[in-house]
Design an enzyme around this catalytic site. Sequence first.
Site: not given
Length: 209
Positions: A102, A124, A164
């Site tokens: 994570d 991304d 992103k």
Amino acid sequence: MVNSADNLFRMAANSYEKPDYWSKKAFSEGYPARSVYKLKELDEKFGLLKKNYSVLDLGAAPGSWTVFALRTLNGTGHLTSIDLKPLAKDVVGSNLTFIQGDLYDEAVRVQARDLGPYDSVICDAAPPTTGNRTVDTARSTGLVELAIFYTQTMLKPGGNFVVKIFQGGDQQQLLKSMRQIFTTARGFKPEACRTESFETYLVGLDKKG
């Protein structure tokens, strides 16, 4: 009775399930997903990746951006990729280190930091989507803020960054924060983004010393 918003969401979801031009092109060229062409266009426009670079790829699975970076590095430099999910089995490289975990995990951040500093950070990553745009954009904003934190602590002066973000989030506020870190910060939506997609990218160039 299904309302119009639900219908639109289902139509968008169905269109994502159908391979389009970019998906077919990606598979034919050995990439796990169509997202590679977004990075390709970003790289051609902004010069994000070069041989001998040390690169950090956040939210890497299934590995299209990792494969593109490996091909650009061509055996030079080093690439560190991180994701909760594993990379596709054929995504390998002698100069690749994959960390499965994570991005919020301190142990993962320490591993990434110890493999740095980096010339470029690419991200991304996208949150699990709910179909509720307000919730999804808020989650996306949180990931962008996390990616910016990685650049602040692990990106070399002069380094570049792309991340992103779902449109409708705090894009302008995030760009304002990035301008404190980078000489240039701007938004850019690659041609390979699906027409119905509300994703775009934030780019930071030349990290300040």
